[in-house]
Motif scaffolding. Structure first.
Motif, PDB file in Angstrom:
ATOM      1  N   UNK A  45      48.523 -18.505  -7.699  1.00  0.00           N
ATOM      2  CA  UNK A  45      47.852 -17.830  -6.437  1.00  0.00           C
ATOM      3  C   UNK A  45      47.392 -16.592  -6.757  1.00  0.00           C
ATOM      4  N   UNK A  46      46.312 -16.233  -5.719  1.00  0.00           N
ATOM      5  CA  UNK A  46      45.318 -15.092  -6.056  1.00  0.00           C
ATOM      6  C   UNK A  46      45.958 -14.174  -4.889  1.00  0.00           C
ATOM      7  N   UNK A  47      45.721 -12.981  -5.022  1.00  0.00           N
ATOM      8  CA  UNK A  47      45.976 -11.752  -3.921  1.00  0.00           C
ATOM      9  C   UNK A  47      44.454 -11.027  -3.936  1.00  0.00           C
ATOM     10  N   UNK A  77      45.693 -19.769 -14.691  1.00  0.00           N
ATOM     11  CA  UNK A  77      44.383 -19.984 -15.428  1.00  0.00           C
ATOM     12  C   UNK A  77      43.379 -18.437 -15.619  1.00  0.00           C
ATOM     13  N   UNK A  78      43.402 -18.263 -17.011  1.00  0.00           N
ATOM     14  CA  UNK A  78      42.882 -17.011 -17.339  1.00  0.00           C
ATOM     15  C   UNK A  78      41.468 -16.662 -16.775  1.00  0.00           C
ATOM     16  N   UNK A  79      41.126 -17.730 -16.298  1.00  0.00           N
ATOM     17  CA  UNK A  79      39.655 -17.470 -15.655  1.00  0.00           C
ATOM     18  C   UNK A  79      39.803 -16.734 -14.110  1.00  0.00           C
ATOM     19  N   UNK A  80      40.929 -16.983 -13.555  1.00  0.00           N
ATOM     20  CA  UNK A  80      41.226 -16.318 -12.422  1.00  0.00           C
ATOM     21  C   UNK A  80      41.218 -14.864 -12.352  1.00  0.00           C
ATOM     22  N   UNK A  81      41.362 -14.213 -13.421  1.00  0.00           N
ATOM     23  CA  UNK A  81      41.509 -12.790 -13.627  1.00  0.00           C
ATOM     24  C   UNK A  81      40.327 -12.056 -13.518  1.00  0.00           C
ATOM     25  N   UNK A  82      39.263 -12.942 -13.977  1.00  0.00           N
ATOM     26  CA  UNK A  82      37.640 -12.240 -13.801  1.00  0.00           C
ATOM     27  C   UNK A  82      36.940 -12.963 -12.568  1.00  0.00           C
ATOM     28  N   UNK A 131      48.548 -13.341  -8.688  1.00  0.00           N
ATOM     29  CA  UNK A 131      49.665 -12.904  -8.091  1.00  0.00           C
ATOM     30  C   UNK A 131      50.700 -12.313  -9.181  1.00  0.00           C
ATOM     31  N   UNK A 132      50.817 -12.987 -10.146  1.00  0.00           N
ATOM     32  CA  UNK A 132      51.734 -12.527 -11.143  1.00  0.00           C
ATOM     33  C   UNK A 132      51.413 -11.260 -11.856  1.00  0.00           C
ATOM     34  N   UNK A 133      50.142 -10.925 -11.845  1.00  0.00           N
ATOM     35  CA  UNK A 133      49.639  -9.636 -12.397  1.00  0.00           C
ATOM     36  C   UNK A 133      49.886  -8.482 -11.292  1.00  0.00           C
ATOM     37  N   UNK A 134      50.293  -8.726 -10.075  1.00  0.00           N
ATOM     38  CA  UNK A 134      50.417  -7.755  -8.914  1.00  0.00           C
ATOM     39  C   UNK A 134      51.886  -7.350  -8.747  1.00  0.00           C
ATOM     40  N   UNK A 135      52.628  -8.079  -9.532  1.00  0.00           N
ATOM     41  CA  UNK A 135      54.159  -7.761  -9.447  1.00  0.00           C
ATOM     42  C   UNK A 135      54.642  -7.371 -10.733  1.00  0.00           C
ATOM     43  N   UNK A 136      55.804  -6.498 -10.478  1.00  0.00           N
ATOM     44  CA  UNK A 136      56.605  -6.052 -11.667  1.00  0.00           C
ATOM     45  C   UNK A 136      57.885  -6.925 -11.796  1.00  0.00           C
TER      46      UNK A 136
END
Length: 111
Positions: free
Chosen positions: A99-101, A65-70, A78-83
């Motif tokens: 999932x959120x970190x 869900x893109x809304x979780x980014x902001x 979580x997917x944005x926090x890993x390479x």
């Protein structure tokens, strides 16, 4: 295994990664469902334990869900926090889900 294919972008995310991946931590990523079935057949014939497989060709995942980014300044998907390698995006997105970190406990509690 999924945990060998991802690495945190920052050191502070190392603790959260096993929790986020959960049951998919030790899952084996395969290129196709046929390969996964062949592996399962081999494991059965050798009477080994069970393993989870994530076949890249048939895995069903939804975009986070893109809304979780902001949602909050100290929280990120979580997917944005890993390479990871771009060819594994479907498997990593499946394993992480929505999932959120959070940087702090207070942020997580408020969310």
């Amino acid at each position: 295994m999924v945990h060998q294919l991802v690495r945190p972008k920052q050191k502070k995310y190392e603790t959260a990664l096993p929790i986020v991946l959960g049951r998919w931590w030790d899952a084996v990523v395969t290129d196709s469902e046929k390969t996964a079935k062949d592996c399962i057949d081999y494991l059965k014939s050798q009477r080994f334990g069970t393993m989870a497989f994530v076949p890249l060709d048939t895995i069903v995942h939804k975009q986070p869900n893109a809304n979780y980014r902001s949602l909050s300044r100290g929280a990120r998907l979580a997917v944005d926090a890993v390479e990871f390698d771009s060819s594994l995006e479907r498997a990593v997105s499946f394993a992480c889900g929505d999932a959120l970190i959070c940087d702090e406990w207070n942020i997580a509690r408020d969310l």
